[in-house]
Design a protein around this motif. Structure first.
Motif, PDB file in Angstrom:
ATOM      1  N   ALA A 207     -24.360 -67.513   6.987  1.00 46.38           N
ATOM      2  CA  ALA A 207     -25.222 -66.617   6.224  1.00 46.38           C
ATOM      3  C   ALA A 207     -24.456 -65.866   5.141  1.00 46.38           C
ATOM      4  CB  ALA A 207     -25.907 -65.629   7.159  1.00 46.38           C
ATOM      5  N   GLY A 208     -23.214 -65.472   5.414  1.00 46.52           N
ATOM      6  CA  GLY A 208     -22.472 -64.667   4.447  1.00 46.52           C
ATOM      7  C   GLY A 208     -21.207 -65.299   3.914  1.00 46.52           C
ATOM      8  N   ARG A 209     -20.949 -66.578   4.288  1.00 43.47           N
ATOM      9  CA  ARG A 209     -19.728 -67.302   3.932  1.00 43.47           C
ATOM     10  C   ARG A 209     -18.484 -66.549   4.387  1.00 43.47           C
ATOM     11  NH1 ARG A 209     -18.736 -67.717  -1.798  1.00 43.47           N
ATOM     12  NH2 ARG A 209     -16.797 -66.626  -1.365  1.00 43.47           N
ATOM     13  N   HIS A 210     -18.470 -66.250   5.683  1.00 44.88           N
ATOM     14  CA  HIS A 210     -17.344 -65.549   6.286  1.00 44.88           C
ATOM     15  C   HIS A 210     -16.445 -66.560   6.991  1.00 44.88           C
ATOM     16  CE1 HIS A 210     -19.365 -61.801   5.407  1.00 44.88           C
ATOM     17  NE2 HIS A 210     -20.437 -62.214   6.049  1.00 44.88           N
ATOM     18  N   PHE A 380      -9.377 -64.009   8.497  1.00 45.07           N
ATOM     19  CA  PHE A 380     -10.502 -64.546   9.270  1.00 45.07           C
ATOM     20  C   PHE A 380     -11.432 -63.393   9.638  1.00 45.07           C
ATOM     21  CE2 PHE A 380      -7.475 -68.026  10.038  1.00 45.07           C
ATOM     22  CZ  PHE A 380      -8.295 -69.111   9.772  1.00 45.07           C
ATOM     23  N   ASP A 381     -12.677 -63.456   9.162  1.00 40.23           N
ATOM     24  CA  ASP A 381     -13.650 -62.408   9.438  1.00 40.23           C
ATOM     25  C   ASP A 381     -14.146 -62.455  10.874  1.00 40.23           C
ATOM     26  OD1 ASP A 381     -13.945 -61.560   6.549  1.00 40.23           O
ATOM     27  OD2 ASP A 381     -14.618 -63.624   6.389  1.00 40.23           O
ATOM     28  N   LEU A 382     -14.276 -63.671  11.405  1.00 43.84           N
ATOM     29  CA  LEU A 382     -14.826 -63.862  12.745  1.00 43.84           C
ATOM     30  C   LEU A 382     -13.831 -64.664  13.570  1.00 43.84           C
ATOM     31  CD1 LEU A 382     -18.319 -65.052  11.493  1.00 43.84           C
ATOM     32  CD2 LEU A 382     -17.819 -62.780  12.347  1.00 43.84           C
ATOM     33  N   ARG A 468     -13.563 -56.261   5.529  1.00 46.89           N
ATOM     34  CA  ARG A 468     -14.168 -57.498   6.026  1.00 46.89           C
ATOM     35  C   ARG A 468     -15.171 -57.197   7.140  1.00 46.89           C
ATOM     36  NH1 ARG A 468     -12.227 -62.421   4.405  1.00 46.89           N
ATOM     37  NH2 ARG A 468     -10.482 -62.308   2.942  1.00 46.89           N
ATOM     38  N   ILE A 469     -14.910 -56.188   7.948  1.00 46.83           N
ATOM     39  CA  ILE A 469     -15.900 -55.788   8.950  1.00 46.83           C
ATOM     40  C   ILE A 469     -17.170 -55.306   8.273  1.00 46.83           C
ATOM     41  CG2 ILE A 469     -16.403 -54.038  10.701  1.00 46.83           C
ATOM     42  CD1 ILE A 469     -13.557 -54.296  11.694  1.00 46.83           C
ATOM     43  N   LEU A 470     -17.024 -54.546   7.184  1.00 47.76           N
ATOM     44  CA  LEU A 470     -18.201 -54.077   6.453  1.00 47.76           C
ATOM     45  C   LEU A 470     -19.015 -55.257   5.915  1.00 47.76           C
ATOM     46  CD1 LEU A 470     -17.002 -50.992   4.358  1.00 47.76           C
ATOM     47  CD2 LEU A 470     -18.535 -51.004   6.320  1.00 47.76           C
ATOM     48  N   ARG A 471     -18.338 -56.261   5.385  1.00 41.62           N
ATOM     49  CA  ARG A 471     -19.060 -57.417   4.837  1.00 41.62           C
ATOM     50  C   ARG A 471     -19.814 -58.160   5.940  1.00 41.62           C
ATOM     51  NH1 ARG A 471     -13.753 -58.375   2.163  1.00 41.62           N
ATOM     52  NH2 ARG A 471     -13.881 -57.517   0.044  1.00 41.62           N
ATOM     53  N   VAL A 472     -19.153 -58.359   7.085  1.00 37.99           N
ATOM     54  CA  VAL A 472     -19.816 -59.055   8.190  1.00 37.99           C
ATOM     55  C   VAL A 472     -20.988 -58.227   8.703  1.00 37.99           C
ATOM     56  CG1 VAL A 472     -19.514 -59.922  10.541  1.00 37.99           C
ATOM     57  CG2 VAL A 472     -17.727 -60.310   8.833  1.00 37.99           C
ATOM     58  N   ALA A 473     -20.815 -56.911   8.802  1.00 38.57           N
ATOM     59  CA  ALA A 473     -21.907 -56.053   9.251  1.00 38.57           C
ATOM     60  C   ALA A 473     -23.097 -56.136   8.298  1.00 38.57           C
ATOM     61  CB  ALA A 473     -21.422 -54.608   9.376  1.00 38.57           C
ATOM     62  N   ARG A 474     -22.813 -56.232   7.000  1.00 38.18           N
ATOM     63  CA  ARG A 474     -23.895 -56.366   6.020  1.00 38.18           C
ATOM     64  C   ARG A 474     -24.663 -57.680   6.240  1.00 38.18           C
ATOM     65  NH1 ARG A 474     -27.413 -53.576   3.660  1.00 38.18           N
ATOM     66  NH2 ARG A 474     -28.620 -55.118   4.832  1.00 38.18           N
ATOM     67  N   THR A 475     -23.941 -58.738   6.540  1.00 39.92           N
ATOM     68  CA  THR A 475     -24.595 -60.023   6.796  1.00 39.92           C
ATOM     69  C   THR A 475     -25.428 -59.973   8.073  1.00 39.92           C
ATOM     70  OG1 THR A 475     -22.836 -61.239   5.662  1.00 39.92           O
ATOM     71  CG2 THR A 475     -24.186 -62.471   7.210  1.00 39.92           C
ATOM     72  N   ILE A 476     -24.902 -59.344   9.114  1.00 43.36           N
ATOM     73  CA  ILE A 476     -25.663 -59.214  10.359  1.00 43.36           C
ATOM     74  C   ILE A 476     -26.942 -58.414  10.114  1.00 43.36           C
ATOM     75  CG2 ILE A 476     -25.609 -58.259  12.693  1.00 43.36           C
ATOM     76  CD1 ILE A 476     -22.586 -58.821  12.708  1.00 43.36           C
ATOM     77  N   ALA A 477     -26.852 -57.365   9.295  1.00 39.82           N
ATOM     78  CA  ALA A 477     -28.044 -56.588   8.954  1.00 39.82           C
ATOM     79  C   ALA A 477     -29.052 -57.438   8.182  1.00 39.82           C
ATOM     80  CB  ALA A 477     -27.640 -55.361   8.142  1.00 39.82           C
ATOM     81  N   ASP A 478     -28.560 -58.323   7.300  1.00 44.35           N
ATOM     82  CA  ASP A 478     -29.465 -59.210   6.564  1.00 44.35           C
ATOM     83  C   ASP A 478     -30.175 -60.164   7.514  1.00 44.35           C
ATOM     84  OD1 ASP A 478     -28.774 -58.047   4.163  1.00 44.35           O
ATOM     85  OD2 ASP A 478     -27.271 -59.556   3.649  1.00 44.35           O
TER      86      ASP A 478
END
Length: 501
Positions: A207-210, A380-382, A468-478
């Motif tokens: 979803a967010g290209r992480h 690595f974001d995840l 990177r945590i903020l970016r992943v959190a934004r994707t999870i919210a999306d």
């Protein structure tokens, strides 16, 4: 008098116009090509001489000089054969000079005068369109070049056909674009039994290209999970498909001139060299990271890759492009890819199973994963631990969601990001957001911010890790359909960040 034809030289995925100047002058018989030609270009003399002889055209016993301008631009590859032959025929007054100068040509000549397909027809057509010229190329290259649409693409099978076209005897047909491949049959996510947490990580990454790292014992399903990533991502948009196809054109990977909207999936072996991964070699070709542009790069057995190869990934991951530096050229390739990597927890792979682990456990695990440097691991974001699959899970029929079901949620999240970044030139998905833009779109609520600050202090997150945590959190919210990044979104992003620490 000097006769001219036009062709291109490649610089990355771009092509620059090259003027081919041919002069036939009195003097001792000679056929020379100047202007930084490589061996393939220099050998064009013999191929052209044989091709003209096959057409019953004999070269005069005079000095023939071919200059490839600009002279300081390296010229590589056999695609210069056809434009040199056209300039020579124009200098001999066999072809009208104004007609030859009105087109851009490329193609390799065989000894009997047939035109052999060459790489790079698509970027060549882009250059021809920018110069408002037609493109003459081998017939097999026509469907690929015709995708540009804003220029006439004329495909020929032989040099004789090109001569008849320019002399007005028989016009070459205009090439038609090749077929568009939407998608090949998808690998179903339901085939992977169990591993629900890993599947959730796949969904977030798509979803967010992480960037995503799987760590688990052999046979847990890491490679199966990675192979299903392209099916979760939306098809390439038309601009992305054209951009990706230009890279594949330079590598000769466009079959039958068709363009695919499927995301690239590249999985190089761990014995691959630096040049194979990031690009280079004698002709500074694109590497695997560029061939995976807008798609997925899967590195299986990550610790087994040479450290020099792994360290070269650090800058391209951040910038989305790679510069291949050579003594006579600096070539820039795009490489915005989603990195999926898999690793065993140790060399034997059974660190978590005391009955099967080797005598060096647990030190062997630290030594093995220690081959992955801290700076690379930080990108690595995840990070997901993939446990062995329970035998009870293997007996469950049709367990879990299908690829289509998960891809539908990913498509909704990507649509939200398309709208969010519509006015941004440097950002397409959440993974691209940085600076003030990231603070604006991913600012968590008060509970989420408090949690993130506690985690940063407790685990000593780097600034990169924090963002990177903020970016992943934004994707999870999306994926959750939430306009605000809330505490549960931050908590899930943190759990994936620290799960293998």
């Amino acid at each position: 008098m000097v006769a001219r034809a036009y062709t291109v030289a490649f610089e990355g995925i771009e092509a620059r116009l090259v003027e081919v100047q041919c002069a036939v002058a009195p003097g001792l018989p000679a056929f020379s090509i100047v202007g930084l030609p490589d061996k393939a270009v220099s050998e064009a003399r013999e191929r052209i001489r044989a091709a003209l002889s096959a057409m019953a055209i004999a070269l005069p016993a005079r000095r023939i000089t071919v200059n490839l301008s600009p002279a300081d631009l390296p010229k590589e590859g056999p695609h210069f054969d056809l434009p040199i032959a056209l300039a020579l025929l124009a200098a001999l007054d066999i072809l009208p000079r104004d007609a030859v100068e009105s087109a851009v040509a490329l193609g390799e000549l065989s000894l009997d005068g047939k035109l052999v397909p060459v790489v790079g027809a698509l970027p060549a057509a882009m250059t021809a369109a920018a110069e408002d010229r037609a493109l003459v190329c081998p017939r097999a290259c026509g469907p690929e070049a015709a995708w540009v649409g804003s220029t006439r693409v004329l495909g020929a099978a032989t040099l004789a056909e090109v001569v008849r076209h320019f002399t007005g005897q028989m016009a070459l047909p205009q090439a038609q674009p090749g077929e568009v491949t939407e998608r090949r049959p998808l690998r179903d996510l339901r085939d992977v039994k169990g591993q629900e947490r890993a599947k959730r990580a796949l969904e977030i990454a798509a979803a967010g290209r992480h960037h995503l790292l799987f760590i688990g014992p052999p046979g847990a399903g890491k490679s199966m999970l990675a192979a299903r990533m392209p099916g979760l991502m939306p098809p390439l948009s038309p601009p992305e498909a054209l951009e990706t196809s230009m890279i594949h054109s330079l590598y000769g990977l466009l079959g039958d001139g068709g363009i695919s909207r499927e995301r690239p999936f590249r999985e190089p072996h761990h014995t691959a060299s630096v040049a194979a991964i990031v690009g280079g070699g004698r002709n500074a070709k694109p590497g695997e990271i560029s061939l995976a542009h807008n798609g997925v790069l899967f590195l299986d057995e990550l610790p087994e890759f040479p450290r020099t190869v792994l360290e070269t990934l650090r800058q391209p991951i951040e910038t989305g492009e790679v510069v291949v530096a050579r003594a006579n050229a600096h070539v820039r390739y795009p490489c915005r890819f989603l990195l999926v990597a898999a690793a065993n927890p140790c060399r034997c792979g059974h660190l978590s199973e005391p009955a099967r682990a080797c005598a060096r456990a647990p030190a062997c695990g630290a030594d093995y994963l220690g081959r992955i440097s801290g700076p690379l691991m930080d990108r690595f974001d995840l990070r997901v631990e993939v446990p062995p699959v329970a035998f009870t899970d293997l007996d469950l029929p049709d367990a879990g969601e299908t690829t289509e079901e998960v891809a539908a949620r990913v498509a909704v999240a990507r649509a939200i990001q398309d709208a969010r970044f519509a006015d941004q030139a440097d950002a397409r998905v959440n993974a691209d957001a940085e600076g003030a833009l990231l603070e604006d779109i991913a600012a968590p609520d008060s509970e989420g911010r408090a949690l993130l600050l506690r985690v940063a202090e407790r685990f000593g997150l780097s600034a990169r890790g924090y963002h990177r945590i903020l970016r992943v959190a934004r994707t999870i919210a999306d994926l959750d359909g939430s306009e605000t990044v809330r505490q549960p979104h931050v908590a899930e992003a943190v759990s994936f960040r620290l799960s293998t620490s």
